[in-house]
Write a protein that holds these residues in place. Structure first.
Motif, mmCIF file in Angstrom:
data_model
loop_
_atom_site.group_PDB
_atom_site.id
_atom_site.type_symbol
_atom_site.label_atom_id
_atom_site.label_comp_id
_atom_site.label_asym_id
_atom_site.label_seq_id
_atom_site.Cartn_x
_atom_site.Cartn_y
_atom_site.Cartn_z
ATOM 1 N N GLU A 192 0.818 -1.208 0.000
ATOM 2 C CA GLU A 192 0.000 0.000 0.000
ATOM 3 C C GLU A 192 0.856 1.264 0.000
ATOM 4 O OE1 GLU A 192 -3.010 0.185 -0.556
ATOM 5 O OE2 GLU A 192 -4.079 -1.549 0.208
ATOM 6 N N SER A 193 1.921 1.276 0.800
ATOM 7 C CA SER A 193 2.645 2.540 1.017
ATOM 8 C C SER A 193 4.153 2.384 1.115
ATOM 9 C CB SER A 193 2.157 3.175 2.315
ATOM 10 O OG SER A 193 2.579 2.381 3.421
ATOM 11 N N ARG A 194 4.680 1.166 1.015
ATOM 12 C CA ARG A 194 6.090 0.888 1.326
ATOM 13 C C ARG A 194 6.438 1.334 2.748
ATOM 14 N NH1 ARG A 194 10.000 3.384 -2.443
ATOM 15 N NH2 ARG A 194 11.415 1.647 -2.057
ATOM 16 N N TRP A 195 5.405 1.286 3.645
ATOM 17 C CA TRP A 195 5.526 1.611 5.071
ATOM 18 C C TRP A 195 5.689 3.103 5.320
ATOM 19 C CZ3 TRP A 195 9.923 -2.465 5.129
ATOM 20 C CH2 TRP A 195 9.385 -3.754 5.022
ATOM 21 N N ASP A 196 5.543 3.943 4.313
ATOM 22 C CA ASP A 196 5.693 5.388 4.489
ATOM 23 C C ASP A 196 4.415 6.002 5.062
ATOM 24 O OD1 ASP A 196 8.313 5.542 3.624
ATOM 25 O OD2 ASP A 196 7.770 5.945 1.540
ATOM 26 N N THR A 206 -0.653 13.033 4.693
ATOM 27 C CA THR A 206 -1.397 13.532 3.531
ATOM 28 C C THR A 206 -1.955 12.355 2.738
ATOM 29 O OG1 THR A 206 0.643 13.605 2.225
ATOM 30 C CG2 THR A 206 -0.010 15.618 3.369
ATOM 31 N N PRO A 207 -3.004 12.582 1.945
ATOM 32 C CA PRO A 207 -3.689 11.466 1.294
ATOM 33 C C PRO A 207 -3.093 11.094 -0.055
ATOM 34 C CG PRO A 207 -4.895 13.485 0.907
ATOM 35 C CD PRO A 207 -3.737 13.856 1.809
ATOM 36 N N SER A 208 -3.348 9.862 -0.449
ATOM 37 C CA SER A 208 -3.080 9.437 -1.817
ATOM 38 C C SER A 208 -4.179 9.954 -2.729
ATOM 39 C CB SER A 208 -3.025 7.915 -1.898
ATOM 40 O OG SER A 208 -4.333 7.364 -1.815
ATOM 41 N N THR A 209 -4.024 9.726 -4.025
ATOM 42 C CA THR A 209 -5.080 10.082 -4.972
ATOM 43 C C THR A 209 -6.402 9.420 -4.614
ATOM 44 O OG1 THR A 209 -3.521 10.409 -6.765
ATOM 45 C CG2 THR A 209 -5.767 9.922 -7.397
ATOM 46 N N PRO A 265 0.430 4.322 6.578
ATOM 47 C CA PRO A 265 1.098 3.112 6.097
ATOM 48 C C PRO A 265 0.150 2.028 5.603
ATOM 49 C CG PRO A 265 2.041 3.837 8.197
ATOM 50 C CD PRO A 265 0.820 4.656 7.966
ATOM 51 N N LEU A 266 -1.076 1.990 6.132
ATOM 52 C CA LEU A 266 -2.047 0.977 5.703
ATOM 53 C C LEU A 266 -3.070 1.526 4.725
ATOM 54 C CD1 LEU A 266 -2.221 -2.070 6.459
ATOM 55 C CD2 LEU A 266 -0.683 -0.746 7.899
ATOM 56 N N HIS A 267 -2.874 2.777 4.261
ATOM 57 C CA HIS A 267 -3.699 3.358 3.208
ATOM 58 C C HIS A 267 -5.189 3.246 3.527
ATOM 59 C CE1 HIS A 267 -5.146 3.854 -1.111
ATOM 60 N NE2 HIS A 267 -4.350 4.900 -0.914
ATOM 61 N N LEU A 268 -5.563 3.692 4.729
ATOM 62 C CA LEU A 268 -6.982 3.735 5.098
ATOM 63 C C LEU A 268 -7.638 4.868 4.325
ATOM 64 C CD1 LEU A 268 -6.682 3.222 8.960
ATOM 65 C CD2 LEU A 268 -7.013 1.491 7.178
ATOM 66 N N THR A 269 -8.724 4.567 3.646
ATOM 67 C CA THR A 269 -9.310 5.512 2.701
ATOM 68 C C THR A 269 -10.532 6.214 3.275
ATOM 69 O OG1 THR A 269 -10.525 3.668 1.702
ATOM 70 C CG2 THR A 269 -8.455 4.316 0.659
ATOM 71 N N THR A 324 -12.784 2.831 3.881
ATOM 72 C CA THR A 324 -12.259 1.937 4.908
ATOM 73 C C THR A 324 -11.884 2.682 6.190
ATOM 74 O OG1 THR A 324 -9.990 2.089 4.049
ATOM 75 C CG2 THR A 324 -11.390 0.334 3.173
ATOM 76 N N MET A 325 -11.704 3.965 6.114
ATOM 77 C CA MET A 325 -11.351 4.747 7.300
ATOM 78 C C MET A 325 -12.434 4.640 8.373
ATOM 79 S SD MET A 325 -8.987 6.860 8.531
ATOM 80 C CE MET A 325 -8.158 7.647 7.166
ATOM 81 N N GLN A 326 -13.692 4.807 7.986
ATOM 82 C CA GLN A 326 -14.771 4.758 8.966
ATOM 83 C C GLN A 326 -14.926 3.355 9.540
ATOM 84 O OE1 GLN A 326 -16.472 7.470 10.195
ATOM 85 N NE2 GLN A 326 -17.005 5.906 11.694
#
Length: 673
Positions: A65-69, A74-77, A83-87, A137-139
């Motif tokens: 998801e993030s290479r652990w970064d 800040t959000p992805s597109t 790190p777990l790309h919660l959307t 997935t954030m909620q």
């Protein structure tokens, strides 16, 4: 064929069930009662133990998801955080979505048959963008953990807990075993579900990448300074859980040009008429590549919009066309045009006729980041195409839209700058299995740009402000988030305080370029190779747009690697030589009835004593295609001349010079001493 509505409904019910089950029977300990460990590796271990997820599975999913970064919260597109790309669907829908071209722009780049986009089509903009289940997935994580959305966005340890809770919830819904010591092989279905994919092929591709990562292991320092390691372990996953997800099967007709193991489907762009005239057609041209004309380039774009609207636009005959679109959240690929045909995508007809265009869901200047899932899917696709069509895997041939030159002087300023300075070219080429390895010394005459993206953080301004007439920023220009960039900044003298260099096409008055995010006229990007003009201490000057351009390149932390190769310089007796944005044939090569396409130089000066890195020798060619049915003289033929051109790295963009005007020399000859 697509799966039935029942399958899609089942998927929605599964998502709802995860949240409902969490409210009734928490999978972990609820809100953390003790402070989380400070060490990132320990944070993964603690979250895995709390929610009963094998630690290596949690690490593997996070890496994909993030290479652990953390990306500084800040959000992805896709609206994914941490790190777990919660959307967060609320974030996604609140962001402005533009279109790939501006009104009245000619993406075809051929004045013999211009195609002007008058306005983006409103109907396509109403299509859903990222999948609803994939961007909320954030909620669900907040419900599962008891943590606040703000904490899940900004605190890495809480974000990791949220991802672990989601994985455990997906595993429970699939009836799989829970526990940190369970066999990682049993988690394949939950990992596939975590991808957010709506097709079985793409979910499987994501899960396969995770399990490949488990087998190979990984170790790196994150963007906030934590060392994280995934120990290699042989795992043969049980894939039976994949079919329980109720995902649709993508359309994969015979002839789909995607590699095996990549989630890909066919969503065709139309070749059809939209008006009475012979030229009233879109959104691409028929061709016969590579039999008729060699493919030289693959052009990397971003959509400047979301996947759904972008795919909707490419299905319109009165819009432009490109070959592939990639989705951010899961790396899903849609092919629209066959490689043999010519897309209207780069704004330069010479490049269009010799390239494949690939759009990536994203924004060059919003301050968002491109997901690892999309990087990996793109690299698989590009490597497949490059090997199939014999396209070199280097930055002279795998280019950004921002590297495509204007066709003539009047079009240079309007050329695009995507995928922008946040696209990680170095990592991308690692994934292509073509890393930027060089040989050379300070005396071999060339440098290949390659900063450490985790620490190279230029202070760009103007993110989320993309007005007409860029790069002039509207006051006030807000600072962009400080994040890693593959671009180095070029100054007019060896000092951080010196003005930036000037791009004459952007600023004819000679004023310096700026740090505005879209103002790329004073940047060099990772993988690009330049001729060295001078070295002073920690500063290196390169020849760039007819001038010396300086960047900080200290021995302790190199932002460029010494390289070897060939350079181009004017022949003796020539004070200057013209520079071109396209490599067209001489007038005598055109058959009767076919209008001559003027060989028109750009506004830059390539003077004696200057040297530019050679990107290859290209033939003079013009692909004639101006009518829907090929009825115009010369249509659907490639006109070839006797002229040959040298492709050079002249500025941020590639350009061309007449081979008769220049000498080709090994880079050490004439290198600065």
């Amino acid at each position: 064929m697509h799966r039935s509505t029942l399958s899609r409904s089942r998927r929605a019910l599964l998502t709802a069930a995860v949240v409902t089950a969490a409210a009734a029977v928490p999978l972990g300990g609820g809100p953390a009662t003790a402070a989380p460990p400070d060490d990132r590796q320990q944070q993964y271990a603690a979250a895995a133990a709390e929610y009963g997820v094998p630690e290596n599975v949690l690490l593997g999913v996070s890496y994909l998801e993030s290479r652990w970064d953390t990306h500084a919260g800040t959000p992805s597109t896709s609206g994914g955080f941490g790190p777990l790309h919660l959307t967060d669907v609320a974030h996604v829908t609140s962001q402005p979505a533009g279109f790939h071209v501006d009104a009245h722009e000619d993406p075809r780049g051929d004045e013999s048959r211009p195609f002007t986009v008058t306005a983006p089509a409103g109907a396509a903009a109403s299509r859903n963008a990222p999948l609803a289940a994939a961007v909320q997935t954030m909620q669900a994580a907040a419900t599962l953990t008891g943590a606040t959305v703000d904490a899940l966005r900004s605190d890495p340890a809480t974000n990791i807990r949220g991802g672990a809770a989601l994985l455990a919830a997906y595993q429970r819904e699939l009836g799989g075993p829970l526990g940190a010591r369970t066999d990682p092989a049993a988690w394949y279905g939950a990992v596939a579900r975590y991808s957010g994919a709506d097709t079985e092929e793409t979910a499987a591709a994501f899960a396969d990448e995770v399990y490949d990562q488990l087998r190979s292991g990984a170790s790196r320092r994150t963007d906030d300074g934590h060392q994280v390691t995934l120990a290699a372990r042989a795992v043969s996953p049980d894939q039976s859980g994949l079919h329980q997800l109720g995902l649709r099967r993508a359309e994969r007709p015979d002839g789909l040009e995607c590699p095996v193991g990549l989630g890909c489907e066919w969503i065709p762009a139309p070749y059809e008429k939209y008006g009475p005239g012979a030229g009233d057609y879109g959104n691409h041209d028929l061709g016969n590549r590579p039999a008729q004309q060699k493919l030289e380039y693959i052009v990397i774009h971003d959509t400047e919009g979301y996947y759904g609207p972008s795919v909707g636009l490419v299905q319109q005959a009165d819009y432009l066309g490109w070959h592939y679109t990639l989705r951010s959240v899961d790396g899903h690929v849609a092919q629209h045009i066959k490689a043999k045909d010519v897309g209207w995508q780069a704004g330069n007809w010479y490049v269009n006729a010799k390239s494949i265009g690939i759009e990536h869901e994203g924004f060059a200047g919003h301050g968002t980041w491109y997901t690892e899932a999309m990087y990996r899917a793109s690299a698989k696709l590009v490597r497949h195409l490059a090997l199939r069509f014999n396209i070199p895997l280097d930055r002279q041939h795998i280019i950004g839209h921002d590297n495509v030159p204007g066709t003539v002087a009047s079009t240079v300023a309007g050329m695009h700058w995507d995928p922008g300075p946040y696209w990680d070219w170095s990592h991308y080429f690692d994934l292509l299995r073509a890393p930027f390895r060089t040989t050379g010394t300070a005396w071999t005459g060339l440098v290949t740009i390659d900063p450490d993206v985790t620490t190279n953080r230029p202070a760009f301004i103007g993110c989320n402000q993309q007005p007409p007439g860029v790069p002039t920023p509207p006051p006030p220009a807000e600072p962009c988030p400080l994040r890693g960039s593959s671009a180095v900044i070029l100054h007019s003298a060896p000092s951080h305080d010196a003005p930036l260099v000037n791009d004459l096409a952007e600023r004819p008055d000679g004023t310096p370029d700026t740090m505005y995010i879209s103002d790329h006229g004073a940047r060099a990007s990772a993988g690009q190779t330049y001729a060295v003009a001078e070295v002073r201490g920690d500063w290196t000057a390169i020849w760039y747009l007819g001038q010396k351009a300086w960047f900080h390149n200290p021995a302790a932390v190199r932002t460029a690697k010494w390289a070897t190769g060939f350079v181009v310089t004017p022949r003796p007796g020539k004070a200057t030589v013209p520079v071109y944005g396209r490599a067209y044939p001489e007038q005598a090569a055109y058959p009767a009835g076919v209008p001559y396409q003027t060989i028109s130089p750009l506004q830059y000066t390539f003077a004696a004593g200057q040297r530019y890195a050679l990107g290859g020798i290209v033939p003079s060619e013009y692909y004639r295609a101006v009518t829907f049915d090929g009825s115009s003289p010369g249509d659907w033929t490639v006109i070839r001349g006797d002229l040959r051109y040298a492709q050079i790295q002249f500025g941020h963009r590639i350009m061309y010079v007449n081979l008769d005007d220049v000498l080709l020399l090994p880079s050490p000859l004439g290198a600065p001493r």
